[in-house]
Design an enzyme around this catalytic site. Sequence first.
Site, short mmCIF file in Angstrom:
data_model
loop_
_atom_site.label_atom_id
_atom_site.label_comp_id
_atom_site.label_asym_id
_atom_site.label_seq_id
_atom_site.Cartn_x
_atom_site.Cartn_y
_atom_site.Cartn_z
N SER A 123 1.07 -0.10 0.11
CA SER A 123 0.42 0.40 -0.57
C SER A 123 1.13 1.30 -0.19
O SER A 123 2.15 1.36 0.37
CB SER A 123 -1.03 0.13 1.39
OG SER A 123 -1.23 1.18 2.02
N TYR A 147 -2.19 -1.33 10.97
CA TYR A 147 -1.86 -1.88 10.01
C TYR A 147 -1.17 -1.21 8.78
O TYR A 147 -0.34 -1.97 7.93
CB TYR A 147 -3.57 -1.14 8.72
CG TYR A 147 -3.27 -1.26 7.39
CD1 TYR A 147 -3.92 -2.12 7.37
CD2 TYR A 147 -3.64 -0.35 6.38
CE1 TYR A 147 -4.06 -2.66 5.82
CE2 TYR A 147 -3.55 -0.24 5.43
CZ TYR A 147 -4.00 -2.01 4.98
OH TYR A 147 -3.51 -1.70 3.58
N LYS A 151 1.95 -4.15 6.44
CA LYS A 151 2.14 -3.80 5.37
C LYS A 151 4.60 -3.76 5.25
O LYS A 151 4.81 -4.41 4.69
CB LYS A 151 1.72 -2.78 4.63
CG LYS A 151 0.02 -3.23 4.34
CD LYS A 151 0.34 -4.16 3.75
CE LYS A 151 -1.70 -4.33 3.91
NZ LYS A 151 -1.88 -5.70 2.54
#
Length: 345
Positions: A123, A147, A151
Amino acid sequence: MILVTGGAGYIASHTCIELLQAGYEVLAIDNLSNASKESLQRVQKITGKKLTFIKGDIRNEQLMAETFQQYNIAAVIHFAGLKAVGESCAMPLEYYDNNINSTLVLTQAMQAANCKKLVFSSSATVYGNPEKLPLTEDMPLSATNPYGRSKLIIEEILRDLPIADAIKQTNPPWSVALLRYFNPVGAHQSGLIGEDPSDTPNNLMPFITQTAIGRREKLAIFGDDYDTVDGTGVRDYIHVVDLALGHVKAVEKLLSAGGIEGVQAYNLGTGTGISVLEMLNAFAKTNKVKVPYEIVPRRAGDIAACYADVSRAKKELNWQATRQLEDMVKDSWHWQSKNPKGYKN
Ligand code: NAD
Ligand code: WQD
């Protein structure tokens, strides 16, 4: 056969269509924690082709080992994960468990089966608060929430794999594409599949479409005092079908003679920044619907602007987004208006 983890989800279901249409066999695994099996029924309806579906959690070591024994898997696209930024701040352990452990179990099963070609859903969040725009893949990385950190950690874990191959001189070596998505929006043009958030949405587009359909009274615009074209936040929105096609290109590259050497990151965006008000105006004008809104204070953790330099994906994957803002707003609305309750229709 291509294994697609999180296969019933928003981006994965669109990717399954493009994989099937490109002639690949598809095996989708999903625990359906944030998706409906109906999405894959519709994928089959759209393509007129069958795919194989396993309902299961990819943290299940036995399931993953058996899956690699049973099927001849050439490459994996790993979408499965939890993705709500706010929720990740409240439930960091669940996020680290689901996102990181699933990747560990998956890559261990892959390694044991000697299947070492992987596309990972990363992302733009891994760029943190950008110092310079547009973002190129070699710019500094950081995380501002659990989050994003999950990643970033996964990217780092994956980078260690070809290093280990070099030390042990193992063959074949790992070959990994880290696809850093910018802001996916839109839906398949059939209007049969699209984004179907089970709870309150996290992202701008579902808030817009749910307001337009009357499920919400008005859209809250988070701040109009940023240093941007009109004061509202600027993002690089990408049509989900373009994004899906980027995955097919990445798989093609992984399976090609030259392949991808080690781990390579690719930005998947359009390269163009669009403000919240520009998006809202395009939505209202193209679809001829009113979207009431109010300006509210900035959302904590938001950045002013974020958009990609997409030249690496163009050069190395032979991919670029072709769908325009009008396609994004038209297809998002087509999906929402045809399916006011999402897959629960
Ligand atoms: P999504 O929630 O629609 O898809 C994720 C899928 O994974 C869901 O179907 C869910 O049921 C499944 N899943 C979750 N944990 C699982 C597990 N342990 N085992 C099996 N299945 C599991 O989300 P999406 O928007 O399609 O995102 C797909 C991927 O892309 C995610 O990894 C996400 O972090 C990443 N991503 C999304 C965006 C975005 O804005 N949508 C942006 C950048 C990156
Ligand atoms: C876009 C713009 C908001 C909702 C998030 C994740 C990121 C990635 C993509 C997964 C911003 C504004 C939004 C609303 C608004 N996901 N907005 N009113 O924040 O760029 O990125 O999704 O990897 O990790 O952080 O996307 O869609 O939430 O917001 O005004 O109701 O819309 O302030 O400017 P974001 P978003």
